[in-house]
Design a protein around this motif. Structure first.
Motif, mmCIF file in Angstrom:
data_model
loop_
_atom_site.group_PDB
_atom_site.id
_atom_site.type_symbol
_atom_site.label_atom_id
_atom_site.label_comp_id
_atom_site.label_asym_id
_atom_site.label_seq_id
_atom_site.Cartn_x
_atom_site.Cartn_y
_atom_site.Cartn_z
ATOM 1 N N ASN A 63 -21.466 -44.387 41.439
ATOM 2 C CA ASN A 63 -21.466 -45.815 41.765
ATOM 3 C C ASN A 63 -22.379 -46.595 40.839
ATOM 4 O OD1 ASN A 63 -19.586 -45.720 43.838
ATOM 5 N ND2 ASN A 63 -21.126 -45.307 45.402
ATOM 6 N N GLU A 110 -20.500 -47.151 37.654
ATOM 7 C CA GLU A 110 -19.435 -48.145 37.825
ATOM 8 C C GLU A 110 -20.008 -49.553 37.906
ATOM 9 O OE1 GLU A 110 -16.804 -47.145 41.009
ATOM 10 O OE2 GLU A 110 -16.258 -45.200 40.154
ATOM 11 N N ARG A 111 -21.129 -49.703 38.619
ATOM 12 C CA ARG A 111 -21.761 -51.031 38.685
ATOM 13 C C ARG A 111 -22.228 -51.476 37.301
ATOM 14 N NH1 ARG A 111 -24.018 -48.871 43.473
ATOM 15 N NH2 ARG A 111 -25.937 -48.361 42.341
ATOM 16 N N LEU A 153 -19.263 -52.462 35.186
ATOM 17 C CA LEU A 153 -18.689 -53.735 35.609
ATOM 18 C C LEU A 153 -19.547 -54.902 35.108
ATOM 19 C CD1 LEU A 153 -16.228 -54.670 37.203
ATOM 20 C CD2 LEU A 153 -17.681 -54.834 39.225
ATOM 21 N N GLU A 154 -20.858 -54.738 35.113
ATOM 22 C CA GLU A 154 -21.747 -55.762 34.558
ATOM 23 C C GLU A 154 -21.467 -55.959 33.068
ATOM 24 O OE1 GLU A 154 -25.719 -54.539 35.335
ATOM 25 O OE2 GLU A 154 -25.593 -54.833 37.509
#
Length: 216
Positions: free
Chosen positions: A33, A36-37, A40-41
């Motif tokens: 996670n 993925e965060r 995405l940023e």
């Protein structure tokens, strides 16, 4: 560097501090996670093609070798984000169409929700549509896209005779909403909440017009 602002006796005092960094190679309790965060940023800042897996590792505060515990390569990380984008769309679109009773109104609600998703979740929108991922290499992505499609196809089937006609109708509604979404993000309709609301209304009207045209 990070500026920390403190309020002392009514006066703002700014203290320059160093950001906290996770030492390279340190164990991360939720590595997948976190990556993925971070990715995405980076998509939000640079687009889906503007960063490397190493950059995502550094942003997440882990070693450059850590991502390979979960992702074979950068494409696999992007595919995970795209699958998340499809699932988020599915939830939002399902909620939107559930608020309407008639199929034509449901398609209009879908179109408006499409515009809102593109405006409010631009990074997920971009990675879903512009990453250029090969779904044959990422079956989880294909499955998420199929699940989204099957949420909407029953509505189109209620309006258009035959599977091909139903899919064509849904595709045209989505294409109109997509184009309006891109125009909105480019500033052609202005900025702010009013511009978003007006563009969502345009998408809904376009959907109604496409449905009305079925009888022509």
């Amino acid at each position: 560097m990070v500026n920390a602002v403190y309020l002392v006796n009514g006066v703002n005092l700014t203290c320059v501090t160093s950001p906290v960094k996770r030492p390279s190679g340190q164990h991360h309790g939720d590595l997948r996670n976190a990556l993925e965060r971070a990715a995405l940023e980076l998509v939000a800042e640079k687009g889906p093609h503007g960063f490397s897996l190493n950059e995502a590792s550094r942003r997440a505060g882990v070693s450059v070798a850590a991502p390979y515990k979960h992702f074979a390569d950068r494409g696999a990380l992007l595919a995970a984000l795209a699958a998340t984008g499809y699932r988020e769309q599915k939830e939002r679109f399902a909620a939107a169409v559930a608020a309407a009773d008639e199929p034509a109104d449901q398609l209009a609600a879908f179109a408006a929700a499409y515009v809102r998703f593109a405006a409010l979740e631009p990074a997920l929108f971009d990675v879903t549509f512009y990453a250029g991922l090969d779904k044959t290499r990422h079956p989880e992505l294909a499955a998420a896209g199929d699940a989204l499609l099957e949420t909407l196809m029953p509505i189109a089937r209620a309006l258009a005779p035959g599977e091909d006609a139903a899919f064509d109708l849904l595709l045209r509604v989505a294409a109109a909403a997509h184009g309006l979404s891109v125009f909105l993000r480019q500033g052609l309709f202005g900025v702010g909440v009013d511009a978003l609301d007006e563009t969502a209304d345009r998408a809904a009207r376009s959907a109604h017009a496409l449905v009305a045209g079925l009888g022509g």
